[in-house]
Design a protein around this motif. Structure first.
Motif, PDB file in Angstrom:
ATOM      1  N   ASN A  61       0.585  -1.151  -0.060  1.00 54.52           N
ATOM      2  CA  ASN A  61       0.016   0.011  -0.062  1.00 54.52           C
ATOM      3  C   ASN A  61       0.851   1.161   0.171  1.00 54.52           C
ATOM      4  O   ASN A  61       0.522   2.285   0.646  1.00 54.52           O
ATOM      5  N   ARG A  62       1.962   1.045  -0.958  1.00 50.86           N
ATOM      6  CA  ARG A  62       2.784   2.394  -0.979  1.00 50.86           C
ATOM      7  C   ARG A  62       2.965   2.849  -2.571  1.00 50.86           C
ATOM      8  O   ARG A  62       3.178   1.904  -3.173  1.00 50.86           O
ATOM      9  N   ARG A  63       2.669   4.015  -2.500  1.00 46.63           N
ATOM     10  CA  ARG A  63       2.926   4.811  -3.897  1.00 46.63           C
ATOM     11  C   ARG A  63       4.160   5.000  -4.035  1.00 46.63           C
ATOM     12  O   ARG A  63       4.808   6.026  -3.370  1.00 46.63           O
ATOM     13  N   VAL A  64       5.045   4.591  -4.820  1.00 44.91           N
ATOM     14  CA  VAL A  64       6.429   4.592  -4.946  1.00 44.91           C
ATOM     15  C   VAL A  64       6.547   4.685  -6.794  1.00 44.91           C
ATOM     16  O   VAL A  64       5.966   4.347  -7.571  1.00 44.91           O
ATOM     17  N   PHE A  65       7.351   5.766  -6.837  1.00 48.88           N
ATOM     18  CA  PHE A  65       7.591   6.237  -8.411  1.00 48.88           C
ATOM     19  C   PHE A  65       8.980   5.459  -8.691  1.00 48.88           C
ATOM     20  O   PHE A  65       9.862   5.174  -7.915  1.00 48.88           O
ATOM     21  N   ARG A  66       8.869   4.925 -10.221  1.00 44.91           N
ATOM     22  CA  ARG A  66      10.168   4.181 -10.504  1.00 44.91           C
ATOM     23  C   ARG A  66      11.529   4.912 -10.217  1.00 44.91           C
ATOM     24  O   ARG A  66      12.323   4.277  -9.805  1.00 44.91           O
ATOM     25  N   SER A  67      11.239   6.179 -10.277  1.00 42.73           N
ATOM     26  CA  SER A  67      12.674   7.119 -10.216  1.00 42.73           C
ATOM     27  C   SER A  67      12.970   6.965  -8.611  1.00 42.73           C
ATOM     28  O   SER A  67      14.309   7.418  -8.335  1.00 42.73           O
ATOM     29  N   ASP A  68      12.177   6.465  -7.721  1.00 45.91           N
ATOM     30  CA  ASP A  68      12.487   6.356  -6.417  1.00 45.91           C
ATOM     31  C   ASP A  68      13.094   5.179  -5.921  1.00 45.91           C
ATOM     32  O   ASP A  68      13.421   4.737  -4.841  1.00 45.91           O
ATOM     33  N   ILE A  69      13.065   4.128  -7.169  1.00 41.52           N
ATOM     34  CA  ILE A  69      13.493   2.693  -6.784  1.00 41.52           C
ATOM     35  C   ILE A  69      14.792   2.475  -7.169  1.00 41.52           C
ATOM     36  O   ILE A  69      15.225   2.771  -8.184  1.00 41.52           O
ATOM     37  N   SER A  70      15.657   1.830  -6.088  1.00 38.87           N
ATOM     38  CA  SER A  70      17.002   1.738  -6.732  1.00 38.87           C
ATOM     39  C   SER A  70      17.407   0.206  -6.597  1.00 38.87           C
ATOM     40  O   SER A  70      16.587  -0.592  -5.994  1.00 38.87           O
ATOM     41  N   LEU A  71      17.893  -0.510  -7.464  1.00 42.62           N
ATOM     42  CA  LEU A  71      18.244  -1.733  -7.594  1.00 42.62           C
ATOM     43  C   LEU A  71      19.840  -1.953  -7.486  1.00 42.62           C
ATOM     44  O   LEU A  71      20.534  -1.321  -8.026  1.00 42.62           O
ATOM     45  N   GLY A  72      20.162  -3.436  -6.990  1.00 45.07           N
ATOM     46  CA  GLY A  72      21.366  -3.477  -6.604  1.00 45.07           C
ATOM     47  C   GLY A  72      21.621  -4.995  -6.312  1.00 45.07           C
ATOM     48  O   GLY A  72      20.580  -5.856  -6.347  1.00 45.07           O
ATOM     49  N   ILE A  73      22.894  -5.221  -6.250  1.00 43.62           N
ATOM     50  CA  ILE A  73      23.190  -6.834  -5.986  1.00 43.62           C
ATOM     51  C   ILE A  73      23.885  -6.960  -4.606  1.00 43.62           C
ATOM     52  O   ILE A  73      24.910  -6.154  -4.450  1.00 43.62           O
ATOM     53  N   ASP A  74      23.626  -7.748  -3.785  1.00 41.94           N
ATOM     54  CA  ASP A  74      24.317  -7.941  -2.590  1.00 41.94           C
ATOM     55  C   ASP A  74      25.181  -9.292  -3.033  1.00 41.94           C
ATOM     56  O   ASP A  74      24.565 -10.371  -2.993  1.00 41.94           O
ATOM     57  N   GLU A  75      26.413  -9.235  -3.314  1.00 43.36           N
ATOM     58  CA  GLU A  75      27.135 -10.184  -3.698  1.00 43.36           C
ATOM     59  C   GLU A  75      27.690 -11.054  -2.595  1.00 43.36           C
ATOM     60  O   GLU A  75      27.674 -12.222  -3.199  1.00 43.36           O
TER      61      GLU A  75
END
Length: 95
Positions: A70-84
């Motif tokens: 139930n959170r309105r999140v915009f794509r520009s606010d999402i970060s993607l990453g990898i925990d190696e």
């Protein structure tokens, strides 16, 4: 808030199922990292493969955050990453 590989895959499955009018368990997803394209995923539905780029992943995560948290999140606010170290992908968005 941070979600990890399993929830990112769930987000992709729910998004694909919603778009195609099928059940989420009919979608298979495998995530990967490519130096040229970054974080990507390959999705299979009924034996057919589709390659998903970061934009597709962000769309799925945006919808998942709204429907499951139930959170309105915009794509520009999402970060993607990898925990190696943990060998997991993650997506982070504001609380």
């Amino acid at each position: 808030m941070r979600i990890y590989t399993d929830e990112i895959i769930n987000a992709i499955c729910f998004n694909a199922a919603d778009r195609r009018g099928i059940r989420p368990n009919e979608v298979e997803v495998q995530m990967s990292y490519d130096e040229e394209y970054g974080i990507t995923a390959e999705m299979w539905i009924a034996g057919r493969s589709q390659y998903l780029i970061e934009t597709n992943l962000l769309e799925a995560i945006e919808q998942y955050a709204f429907t499951h948290y139930n959170r309105r999140v915009f794509r520009s606010d999402i970060s993607l990453g990898i925990d190696e170290e943990a060998e997991q992908f993650w997506a982070e968005f504001p609380d």
